[in-house]
Design an enzyme around this catalytic site. Structure first.
Site, PDB file in Angstrom:
ATOM      1  N   ASP A  13      55.838  -9.630  48.337  1.00  0.00           N
ATOM      2  CA  ASP A  13      56.532 -10.196  50.046  1.00  0.00           C
ATOM      3  C   ASP A  13      57.668  -9.310  49.713  1.00  0.00           C
ATOM      4  OD1 ASP A  13      54.098 -11.659  49.602  1.00  0.00           O
ATOM      5  OD2 ASP A  13      55.393 -13.166  47.905  1.00  0.00           O
ATOM      6  N   GLY A  15      57.556  -6.682  52.264  1.00  0.00           N
ATOM      7  CA  GLY A  15      56.971  -5.891  53.026  1.00  0.00           C
ATOM      8  C   GLY A  15      56.621  -4.480  52.940  1.00  0.00           C
ATOM      9  N   LYS A  16      56.646  -4.402  51.927  1.00  0.00           N
ATOM     10  CA  LYS A  16      55.694  -2.652  51.172  1.00  0.00           C
ATOM     11  C   LYS A  16      54.819  -2.165  51.740  1.00  0.00           C
ATOM     12  CE  LYS A  16      54.939  -4.778  47.150  1.00  0.00           C
ATOM     13  NZ  LYS A  16      56.175  -6.007  47.351  1.00  0.00           N
ATOM     14  N   GLY A  17      53.955  -3.020  52.358  1.00  0.00           N
ATOM     15  CA  GLY A  17      52.643  -2.998  53.588  1.00  0.00           C
ATOM     16  C   GLY A  17      52.906  -2.141  54.755  1.00  0.00           C
ATOM     17  N   ALA A  39      47.810  -9.318  45.635  1.00  0.00           N
ATOM     18  CA  ALA A  39      48.735  -8.725  46.427  1.00  0.00           C
ATOM     19  C   ALA A  39      48.146  -8.760  48.236  1.00  0.00           C
ATOM     20  CB  ALA A  39      48.976  -7.710  46.428  1.00  0.00           C
ATOM     21  N   GLY A  40      49.119  -9.177  49.576  1.00  0.00           N
ATOM     22  CA  GLY A  40      48.720  -8.454  50.075  1.00  0.00           C
ATOM     23  C   GLY A  40      49.733  -8.533  51.478  1.00  0.00           C
ATOM     24  N   HIS A  41      49.180  -7.053  51.923  1.00  0.00           N
ATOM     25  CA  HIS A  41      50.308  -6.162  51.713  1.00  0.00           C
ATOM     26  C   HIS A  41      49.647  -6.476  53.808  1.00  0.00           C
ATOM     27  CE1 HIS A  41      50.845  -3.668  48.630  1.00  0.00           C
ATOM     28  NE2 HIS A  41      51.300  -4.938  48.232  1.00  0.00           N
ATOM     29  N   GLN A 224      53.294  -5.975  44.287  1.00  0.00           N
ATOM     30  CA  GLN A 224      54.240  -7.231  43.865  1.00  0.00           C
ATOM     31  C   GLN A 224      56.005  -7.027  43.383  1.00  0.00           C
ATOM     32  OE1 GLN A 224      50.972  -7.333  41.712  1.00  0.00           O
ATOM     33  NE2 GLN A 224      49.825  -8.627  42.999  1.00  0.00           N
ATOM     34  N   ALA A 299      50.556 -14.515  51.817  1.00  0.00           N
ATOM     35  CA  ALA A 299      49.413 -13.277  52.797  1.00  0.00           C
ATOM     36  C   ALA A 299      48.776 -13.225  52.216  1.00  0.00           C
ATOM     37  CB  ALA A 299      50.160 -11.668  53.401  1.00  0.00           C
ATOM     38  N   GLY A 302      48.712 -18.583  51.303  1.00  0.00           N
ATOM     39  CA  GLY A 302      49.501 -19.019  52.873  1.00  0.00           C
ATOM     40  C   GLY A 302      50.439 -20.157  52.273  1.00  0.00           C
ATOM     41  N   ARG A 303      50.715 -19.445  51.103  1.00  0.00           N
ATOM     42  CA  ARG A 303      51.750 -21.252  50.523  1.00  0.00           C
ATOM     43  C   ARG A 303      53.039 -20.699  51.299  1.00  0.00           C
ATOM     44  NH1 ARG A 303      51.617 -20.083  43.978  1.00  0.00           N
ATOM     45  NH2 ARG A 303      50.979 -17.513  44.858  1.00  0.00           N
TER      46      ARG A 303
HETATM   47  P1  IMP Z   1      49.364 -14.319  40.002  1.00  0.00           P
HETATM   48  O1  IMP Z   1      49.128 -12.091  39.398  1.00  0.00           O
HETATM   49  O2  IMP Z   1      48.257 -13.816  40.666  1.00  0.00           O
HETATM   50  O3  IMP Z   1      48.802 -14.307  38.416  1.00  0.00           O
HETATM   51  O4  IMP Z   1      50.816 -14.566  39.694  1.00  0.00           O
HETATM   52  C1  IMP Z   1      50.753 -14.725  38.805  1.00  0.00           C
HETATM   53  C2  IMP Z   1      52.712 -15.059  39.870  1.00  0.00           C
HETATM   54  O5  IMP Z   1      53.083 -13.827  40.695  1.00  0.00           O
HETATM   55  C3  IMP Z   1      52.827 -16.134  41.054  1.00  0.00           C
HETATM   56  O6  IMP Z   1      54.233 -17.221  40.865  1.00  0.00           O
HETATM   57  C4  IMP Z   1      52.516 -15.292  42.505  1.00  0.00           C
HETATM   58  O7  IMP Z   1      52.634 -16.691  43.019  1.00  0.00           O
HETATM   59  C5  IMP Z   1      53.477 -13.649  42.014  1.00  0.00           C
HETATM   60  N1  IMP Z   1      52.501 -13.516  42.902  1.00  0.00           N
HETATM   61  C6  IMP Z   1      51.616 -12.864  42.307  1.00  0.00           C
HETATM   62  N2  IMP Z   1      50.843 -11.847  43.696  1.00  0.00           N
HETATM   63  C7  IMP Z   1      51.879 -11.743  43.796  1.00  0.00           C
HETATM   64  C8  IMP Z   1      52.602 -11.412  46.094  1.00  0.00           C
HETATM   65  O8  IMP Z   1      51.573  -9.874  46.081  1.00  0.00           O
HETATM   66  N3  IMP Z   1      53.250 -11.678  46.460  1.00  0.00           N
HETATM   67  C9  IMP Z   1      54.600 -12.414  45.810  1.00  0.00           C
HETATM   68  N4  IMP Z   1      54.061 -13.312  44.325  1.00  0.00           N
HETATM   69  C10 IMP Z   1      52.964 -12.803  43.825  1.00  0.00           C
END
Ligand code: IMP
Length: 423
Positions: A13, A15-17, A39-41, A224, A299, A302-303
């Site tokens: 998170d 801000g890579k996107g 991921a959510g970019h 990530q 993104a 929503g957490r």
């Molecule tokens: P998973 O990759 O969905 O299994 O999540 C494993 C851990 O990585 C969790 O703590 C997620 O919240 C975190 N995580 C996975 N993808 C992202 C991302 O794009 N941004 C931030 N945290 C992520």
């Protein structure tokens, strides 16, 4: 022509996107190399925010090719949803979006396994995004996975059924109370595969090797962050892929000696979503303000993200593991208004004060040591050059540059493309 890499240096998170979108004009090919729809970019321009999960962040560039590499895991249902959302943008996906035949597929049962596995962990849960990432990479390394190229084979359905049946047995072992309608999930899954099939499914490493020979400029886009790396992150609270620079080699077929610049993105503070240690985490009003002002909500899920001060011990580690050549600092604007800015420069441990990231950074093992810098009051979001920055903000940048021994080339002061200052 060498391949440049762009990576997150914290827990994702960063801000890579946004930065990929800003840099795309300089590149012919943008290639995602790992992760998946976890991921959510986020990209923002012309007043609209776009969130991409699987599609590389160069998709809005008029001519760049966007490649989903072999290291990525794809959920066809989420992927179709992303493409549908971009329907109004006149993007010719068949010409601009390529997919590696070697990328692995996230099956509906991978997602169910993710949910059952997390639920079974109870308090020790990782805080996964529950997108099926872990189970899909487990099948990949366990040599059971299904790849994009497999859907073109005659016996594809048999392969699918074999893996699904294996998953259903595993699910039964979890004894979970998970409720699902597999027929429904499978119907959507198979329908979505048709969208995937409509794109060029290619031997992506060959495509990239040819592009390199032709002197095409390639940017590898990470997802990530480095502290979520399967090897170098805060294991087991990590994701299941190699998020660091080496992942671009294995996730795209790029040779190590072909890597050029490594762009490391970090926030002016730190955030983390999901479980796991976070030494500089704040539980007070300051952390709450960072979260509110920085709109720190996932993104993808929503957490609410956990917030804390910048951690130079962790950042130096990420810079070394990745071989970062240029830094990009995001969200300095969020810190406006704090009279004091704290910077963690070391950890106090039972063995004394250390400046390297140890095996465990759980709270019982490390206590962050801070120095304090003077803050700034001014709103940075409308500033368009470094010369407009308040002196104390420039001091903060200069201090970080000196400590991190790497130039900060971009300072971002807001989510929009325009709020980007090159140094
Ligand atoms: P998973 O990759 O969905 O299994 O999540 C494993 C851990 O990585 C969790 O703590 C997620 O919240 C975190 N995580 C996975 N993808 C992202 C991302 O794009 N941004 C931030 N945290 C992520």
């Amino acid at each position: 022509m060498s391949v440049d890499l762009l990576l997150g240096l914290q827990w994702g998170d960063e801000g890579k996107g946004k930065i990929v979108d800003v840099l795309t004009t300089d590149y012919d090919i943008i290639a995602r190399f790992q992760g998946g729809p976890n991921a959510g970019h986020t990209l923002k321009f012309d007043g609209i925010s776009h969130v991409l999960h699987t599609i590389p962040s160069g998709i809005f560039h008029p001519s760049a090719i966007n490649l989903i590499g072999n290291g990525v895991v794809i959920d066809p249902v989420i992927f179709k949803g992303e493409l549908d959302k971009l329907a109004g943008f006149n993007i010719d996906f068949a010409k601009k979006l390529y997919v590696s035949k070697k990328a692995h597929l996230i099956l509906p049962t991978h997602r169910l396994l993710d949910a059952a596995s997390e639920a079974a962990k109870g308090k020790a849960k990782i805080g996964s995004t529950l997108k099926g990432i872990g189970p899909t990479y487990m099948d990949k390394t366990g040599r059971n996975g299904i790849r994009v190229g497999d859907i073109l084979l005659e016996d594809w359905k048999t392969r699918y059924n074999t893996l699904r049946d294996k998953h259903l047995k595993m699910l039964a072992n979890y004894n979970s109370s998970l409720e699902y309608d597999l027929t429904d999930l499978e119907t959507t899954f198979f329908q979505s595969l048709e969208t995937l099939k409509s794109l060029p499914l290619i031997d992506s490493e060959n495509f990239l090797h040819t592009a390199q020979k032709e002197n095409k400029k390639i940017l590898a886009e990470g997802a990530q962050g480095s502290l979520l790396d399967i090897d170098f992150g805060t294991y087991p609270f990590v994701t299941s892929s190699t998020t660091t620079a080496a992942g671009a080699c294995t996730g795209l077929g790029i040779a190590p000696n072909a890597v050029g610049d490594v762009f490391g993105i970090f926030k002016a503070y730190t955030t983390r979503v999901g479980s796991g240690p976070f030494p500089t985490e704040l539980f007070d009003e300051v952390g709450e303000t960072m979260g509110r002002v920085g709109k720190e909500f996932g993104a993808t899920t929503g957490r609410a993200r956990r917030c804390g001060w910048i951690d130079l011990v962790a950042l130096k580690y990420a810079i070394r593991v990745n071989g970062v050549t240029q830094l990009m600092m995001m969200k300095g604007d969020v810190l406006s208004g704090f009279s004091t800015i704290k910077v963690c420069t070391a950890y106090k441990t039972k063995e004394g004060v250390i400046e390297h990231l140890p095996f465990s950074i759980e709270p019982e093992n490390v206590t962050p040591q801070y120095i304090e810098l003077q803050g700034w009051k001014e709103d940075l979001t409308q500033m368009s050059s470094e010369s407009e920055f308040p002196a104390t903000f420039n001091d903060y940048i200069a201090y970080l540059e000196k400590e991190l021994e790497t130039p900060i080339k971009i300072v971002s002061v807001g989510p929009d493309r325009k709020q980007t200052i090159f140094r």
